[in-house]
Design a protein around this motif. Sequence first.
Motif, PDB file in Angstrom:
ATOM      1  N   VAL A  56      -9.396  10.161   2.709  1.00 47.60           N
ATOM      2  CA  VAL A  56     -10.644  10.200   2.662  1.00 47.60           C
ATOM      3  C   VAL A  56     -10.361   8.374   2.267  1.00 47.60           C
ATOM      4  O   VAL A  56     -10.259   7.670   1.665  1.00 47.60           O
ATOM      5  CB  VAL A  56     -10.954  10.426   1.593  1.00 47.60           C
ATOM      6  N   ILE A  57     -11.235   7.448   3.383  1.00 45.57           N
ATOM      7  CA  ILE A  57     -11.204   6.261   2.899  1.00 45.57           C
ATOM      8  C   ILE A  57     -13.192   6.262   3.458  1.00 45.57           C
ATOM      9  O   ILE A  57     -13.701   6.846   3.493  1.00 45.57           O
ATOM     10  CB  ILE A  57     -10.706   5.499   4.278  1.00 45.57           C
ATOM     11  N   GLN A  58     -13.782   4.857   2.391  1.00 43.69           N
ATOM     12  CA  GLN A  58     -15.277   5.100   3.057  1.00 43.69           C
ATOM     13  C   GLN A  58     -15.742   3.901   4.637  1.00 43.69           C
ATOM     14  O   GLN A  58     -14.589   3.247   5.509  1.00 43.69           O
ATOM     15  CB  GLN A  58     -15.873   3.794   2.330  1.00 43.69           C
ATOM     16  N   LYS A  59     -16.472   3.879   4.824  1.00 40.05           N
ATOM     17  CA  LYS A  59     -17.015   3.146   5.811  1.00 40.05           C
ATOM     18  C   LYS A  59     -17.319   1.693   6.211  1.00 40.05           C
ATOM     19  O   LYS A  59     -16.533   1.823   7.384  1.00 40.05           O
ATOM     20  CB  LYS A  59     -18.589   3.856   5.977  1.00 40.05           C
ATOM     21  N   ASP A  60     -16.967   0.964   4.782  1.00 40.52           N
ATOM     22  CA  ASP A  60     -16.601  -0.402   5.295  1.00 40.52           C
ATOM     23  C   ASP A  60     -15.142  -0.710   5.176  1.00 40.52           C
ATOM     24  O   ASP A  60     -14.535  -1.737   6.091  1.00 40.52           O
ATOM     25  CB  ASP A  60     -16.379  -1.217   3.942  1.00 40.52           C
ATOM     26  N   GLN A  61     -14.451   0.452   4.551  1.00 39.75           N
ATOM     27  CA  GLN A  61     -12.643   0.654   5.102  1.00 39.75           C
ATOM     28  C   GLN A  61     -12.804   0.877   6.228  1.00 39.75           C
ATOM     29  O   GLN A  61     -11.832   0.061   7.215  1.00 39.75           O
ATOM     30  CB  GLN A  61     -12.288   1.254   3.811  1.00 39.75           C
ATOM     31  N   LEU A  62     -13.122   1.478   6.816  1.00 42.72           N
ATOM     32  CA  LEU A  62     -13.102   1.874   8.851  1.00 42.72           C
ATOM     33  C   LEU A  62     -13.344   0.991   9.272  1.00 42.72           C
ATOM     34  O   LEU A  62     -12.229   0.333  10.559  1.00 42.72           O
ATOM     35  CB  LEU A  62     -13.463   2.639   8.892  1.00 42.72           C
ATOM     36  N   GLU A  63     -14.047  -0.264   8.972  1.00 45.62           N
ATOM     37  CA  GLU A  63     -14.417  -1.169   9.697  1.00 45.62           C
ATOM     38  C   GLU A  63     -13.713  -3.013   9.862  1.00 45.62           C
ATOM     39  O   GLU A  63     -12.894  -2.876  10.966  1.00 45.62           O
ATOM     40  CB  GLU A  63     -15.476  -1.790   9.359  1.00 45.62           C
ATOM     41  N   ARG A  64     -12.999  -2.246   8.906  1.00 46.20           N
ATOM     42  CA  ARG A  64     -11.585  -2.996   8.355  1.00 46.20           C
ATOM     43  C   ARG A  64     -10.370  -2.796   8.834  1.00 46.20           C
ATOM     44  O   ARG A  64      -8.586  -3.630   8.888  1.00 46.20           O
ATOM     45  CB  ARG A  64     -11.246  -4.491   7.213  1.00 46.20           C
ATOM     46  N   LEU A  65     -10.034  -1.389   9.670  1.00 44.27           N
ATOM     47  CA  LEU A  65      -8.652  -0.674   9.372  1.00 44.27           C
ATOM     48  C   LEU A  65      -7.917  -1.050  10.991  1.00 44.27           C
ATOM     49  O   LEU A  65      -8.869  -1.184  11.813  1.00 44.27           O
ATOM     50  CB  LEU A  65      -8.989   0.262   9.789  1.00 44.27           C
ATOM     51  N   THR A  66      -6.847  -1.733  10.473  1.00 49.26           N
ATOM     52  CA  THR A  66      -5.765  -2.190  11.004  1.00 49.26           C
ATOM     53  C   THR A  66      -5.225  -1.038  12.104  1.00 49.26           C
ATOM     54  O   THR A  66      -4.323  -0.528  10.869  1.00 49.26           O
ATOM     55  CB  THR A  66      -4.598  -3.498  11.439  1.00 49.26           C
ATOM     56  N   PRO A  67      -4.744  -1.274  13.582  1.00 46.46           N
ATOM     57  CA  PRO A  67      -3.573  -0.378  13.937  1.00 46.46           C
ATOM     58  C   PRO A  67      -1.621  -0.722  13.415  1.00 46.46           C
ATOM     59  O   PRO A  67      -1.604   0.750  13.429  1.00 46.46           O
ATOM     60  CB  PRO A  67      -3.904  -1.251  15.434  1.00 46.46           C
ATOM     61  N   GLN A  68      -1.781  -1.712  12.623  1.00 48.48           N
ATOM     62  CA  GLN A  68      -0.438  -1.601  12.302  1.00 48.48           C
ATOM     63  C   GLN A  68      -0.973  -0.790  10.535  1.00 48.48           C
ATOM     64  O   GLN A  68       0.177  -0.443  10.102  1.00 48.48           O
ATOM     65  CB  GLN A  68      -0.254  -3.046  11.662  1.00 48.48           C
ATOM     66  N   ALA A  69      -2.066  -0.481   9.882  1.00 42.43           N
ATOM     67  CA  ALA A  69      -1.764  -0.370   8.510  1.00 42.43           C
ATOM     68  C   ALA A  69      -1.897   0.870   8.992  1.00 42.43           C
ATOM     69  O   ALA A  69      -1.655   2.200   7.966  1.00 42.43           O
ATOM     70  CB  ALA A  69      -3.195  -0.191   8.042  1.00 42.43           C
ATOM     71  N   LEU A  70      -3.004   1.578  10.072  1.00 41.10           N
ATOM     72  CA  LEU A  70      -2.712   3.083  10.244  1.00 41.10           C
ATOM     73  C   LEU A  70      -1.196   3.383  10.781  1.00 41.10           C
ATOM     74  O   LEU A  70      -1.311   4.726  10.178  1.00 41.10           O
ATOM     75  CB  LEU A  70      -3.597   3.584  11.999  1.00 41.10           C
ATOM     76  N   GLU A  71      -1.086   2.899  11.582  1.00 40.96           N
ATOM     77  CA  GLU A  71       0.547   3.423  11.830  1.00 40.96           C
ATOM     78  C   GLU A  71       1.644   3.142  10.977  1.00 40.96           C
ATOM     79  O   GLU A  71       2.522   4.144  10.880  1.00 40.96           O
ATOM     80  CB  GLU A  71       1.672   2.271  12.686  1.00 40.96           C
ATOM     81  N   ASN A  72       1.674   1.983   9.376  1.00 40.34           N
ATOM     82  CA  ASN A  72       2.226   2.343   8.163  1.00 40.34           C
ATOM     83  C   ASN A  72       1.488   4.010   7.677  1.00 40.34           C
ATOM     84  O   ASN A  72       2.813   4.384   7.589  1.00 40.34           O
ATOM     85  CB  ASN A  72       2.167   0.655   7.698  1.00 40.34           C
ATOM     86  N   TRP A  73       1.022   3.801   7.653  1.00 43.40           N
ATOM     87  CA  TRP A  73       0.320   5.049   6.864  1.00 43.40           C
ATOM     88  C   TRP A  73       1.250   6.625   7.520  1.00 43.40           C
ATOM     89  O   TRP A  73       1.300   7.369   7.023  1.00 43.40           O
ATOM     90  CB  TRP A  73      -1.342   5.362   7.288  1.00 43.40           C
ATOM     91  N   LEU A  74       0.803   6.478   8.480  1.00 47.18           N
ATOM     92  CA  LEU A  74       1.524   7.834   9.763  1.00 47.18           C
ATOM     93  C   LEU A  74       2.980   7.823   9.180  1.00 47.18           C
ATOM     94  O   LEU A  74       3.348   9.248   9.668  1.00 47.18           O
ATOM     95  CB  LEU A  74       0.603   7.124  11.140  1.00 47.18           C
ATOM     96  N   GLN A  75       3.639   6.547  10.172  1.00 46.12           N
ATOM     97  CA  GLN A  75       4.942   6.958   9.744  1.00 46.12           C
ATOM     98  C   GLN A  75       5.210   7.181   8.217  1.00 46.12           C
ATOM     99  O   GLN A  75       6.258   6.923   7.612  1.00 46.12           O
ATOM    100  CB  GLN A  75       5.781   5.461   9.681  1.00 46.12           C
ATOM    101  N   GLY A  76       4.458   7.393   6.654  1.00 44.72           N
ATOM    102  CA  GLY A  76       4.798   7.421   5.980  1.00 44.72           C
ATOM    103  C   GLY A  76       4.880   6.102   5.050  1.00 44.72           C
ATOM    104  O   GLY A  76       6.152   6.443   3.876  1.00 44.72           O
TER     105      GLY A  76
END
Length: 993
Positions: free
Chosen positions: A964-984
């Motif tokens: 769960v993230i906030q709207k302002d976090q989603l505005e600044r979410l980078t593809p690399q940060a997302l990939e790091n989370w998905l890859q554990g």
Amino acid sequence: MRIVFDLQSCQSPGSRTRGIGRYSLAHVRAFIEQASAHEVILVLNNSFSDAIELVQKDFADLVDPSNIRVFSALSGLFDMSAGNQWRHDASQLLYQDFIRNLKPDVFHVTSLFQGFNDAVTGIVNNHAGINSITLYDLIPFQYSESYLAGEPLQNWYFRKMQALKSADILLAISESSRQEAIEIIGLPPERVINISSAIGEHFYVSPCSHERKIELQVKFGLRDDYILYTGGIDSRKNIEGLITAYAMLPITLRDRHQLAVVCSIDSASRDRLYRFAKSAGLPACQLVLTGFVTEQELVDLYNMAKLFVFPSLHEGFGLPALESMACGIPTLVSNISSLPEVVGREDMQFDPRDPSAISHAIIETLSNPQRMADLREHGLKQVRQFSWKKTAETTLRAFENAVHEKSKQKPFFTGLSISVPDDTAQHRYPTPGPRPRLAFVSPLPPSESGIADYSAELLPELARYYDIDVITSQTEVSDRWIRGSFACHTPEWFEKNASRYERVLYHFGNSSFHSYMFGLLERIPGTVVLHDFFLSGILNYLQLSGIEPDCYAQALLRSHGYEALRAFHREVYESAKRYPANLPVLLQAQGVIVHSEHSRTLAAEFYNHGVGSDWICLPLLRIPKPLLDNATAKQRLNMQANSRITATFGFIAPTKLNIELIDAWAAVNEDKPDAYLVFVGRNSLDLYGREMLDRIEQSSARKRILITGFVSAEDYNLWLAATDVAVQLRTGSRGETSAALYDCISAGKALIYNANGSAAELPEMIARRVPDKFTLEELTQALSDLLNNTVEAEQFSQAALAYRERLSPSKVAQQYWQSIERFAFEHPLARQRQLLKQLRTLPDHTAQPSSALVELACAATQNIDYAQLPFCYIDMTCLGDELTPELQASLARLLIELPKGWRVELVQLIDGNYQILCQLACRLLDIPESNNEPLLTRTHDAWIHVERVVAATAVYARLPHIEVIQKDQLERLTPQALENWLQGLAPIVVIDN
């Protein structure tokens, strides 16, 4: 053996911390330690998601995480109203299918009598292994007035009793329970095995420190000396009888010894027992009801007790008695059911129905220090008769014996041993009657298609195994054998009559001859032979011609995401070269057959995550052509007897490197009047075709370079026979396998080929191989060697003739049959379709609301372990319609710059169910909009909720990968940060740009 344990007993709130949960955990752990030679799989229920991680930790040192499998059921099973029976029945079908697909040699249920209000349990019908159940007791059956109130509960319990009776073996936790099964259920004695019980090693004599003793006395209101009882408080536990017996003790004993009842207790039961004690004349200080205690507190309370009394009217085993003896506490128990075999001594027993007998036993023991010491010593010796190792060893012997006995039983049907060609172990499939009817969906001669010719060669051989009808869109079939031997039907006829066929085989290629197959496959399941990995060419044609509007764009989106869809709208033809767009076909196929490992490599390259891992690779069937000798063939073709013919076969195209062949051949043969270069096939009609003609015209040997155009089968064979050296080149392979190359091998021709795509898998000894990206000099040298060195050419020719045995139609057709049958019985989609067929027959199925059916589809999808791309869903439900420019830019970036091996989709809760927001995604990327689609979740998917978690049904909330993230976090979410989370690799980290 593969042994599957249902361990929902270690998850359910009603059993995890109680005797059944503790017994199951210890039993299975000990079994795994004893059964190292066998594979063990643990099954958990996603409905108890909070306990999944706890069980995983319990077995982290014993079981590979991949062998802890999680099953998805429907939510709301606690409601047993008549209208909710459908949810129980549907969950039971899901459960049966899930376990059956694990293919257990032994399936063991650690706690069958769960599932009325939480779990889903039962034996599995129609599987080759044995069903085994832990039998604790039959107490609800014997005390039905107390335990089985109401018809729904009674019906549920007796269905469970039927499962007990139908199981192959029962593992009773005591001899008492074993005898109950034999006498009450009427089971043969050999099917009920007493595996006994044991306790954890943490139960032992361990005097508490003074500080710990004071701590527990203050917490629970205890004095120095107390009589201990621990267990449940239901009626058979006889707590009221114990209180009555305690009230009958001399007041001097009661003043020195409180009665401590240690167990979880609700407020109503607490009040009831205190009122009962007061009516029996007990002061409030003499009865202590501790409520829930931790495991360590329980051990300490045992060690602090003066005497343990267990007045139960009926037990399956009676673990508390064993625990108290292990802690060195004098123990008294009832003289009925299993308890006598636990304590092993008659003078430790009393009649639980007679409070005075209980009271007398307590007085006699507490008043006699020698007896106290004697009981303490006996208890410590008796405990050593029980161990989890012994229980595990007995369990393993029971499993091995049961599997051995079942293997000796004559099967109901006649089986066929089928060995599949990818080194999978043998499988047995039933063949109870006539041969299956197979619909063979393919172009056929005279279609100008290599797949048409291939199908004409396969059909007669495959007919040894099936009754075959041919499905084709063409109005004419020229092959006389096919016309005489097989009924030919149109796709329209097939749609109306598909139920006639048990098997369907689709031959997919990347040409217009396969246009009608996409819709058929979507509606009528079958095995797919993927002759071409790329299907973008035919899909592009179908969309641009208006035959199937939007089909190519949708295939691109589903196969490759929004990046591919944007590429399509920018340059359609370039997208067709770049993307195969075949994932919808791969996911709809009930099994995929390919002709090269290169196709599997391409699947891993484009899709990753196991797509292609379950495909079967079969050799490209080739019937040796009835060829004339070389000299006669040249004569028939009006070629000079002394001519040296270099030939290549197939349509002319840039991917065939035809111009490169002209240049290399000319370098060797331009000044040799008897040398000819022949292109057996039609010239390209585009720019490349004109370039070919220009290059030929520029050559001084132009009169000896021939393009035949499309040729009949007869002329094709003449040119093949007349060829002295064959050359088959390819670049940019899209997973196809060259039939012409295999024709040259089957004909025993001296062959030159380059190591591109599937050709790279050929053994080097059968032909002259040049590198995939060869130089002109390398190709020229190869031509020169084979044209001028007849010894080397002959060696290759003989090696090719020996190799062609692998391509034998009879051998390849048998492998087709084996593969089709394996898929029909084992492929996840075949299993899923059979499951859906069963679900549709449930009473009240058609009356269910759409939300329930979507939840069912989600649960079924989660249970099917099928390699597909995982998705990361960004839940937009809480954001409303207003998206800031910053948020729009962030979402567009996340949709395009995908994490490796993942797809990203925007979703929203609409009318009670989630939908994929394709329209919004397209608007963000400024491309033509695509329609929204319903969402079916899977266990491997991930969710990012914005602001808060929103769940349409429990099935969405049970997915394990959620943030769960906030709207302002989603505005600044980078593809690399997302990939790091998905890859554990890291939690979601938002970085300011």
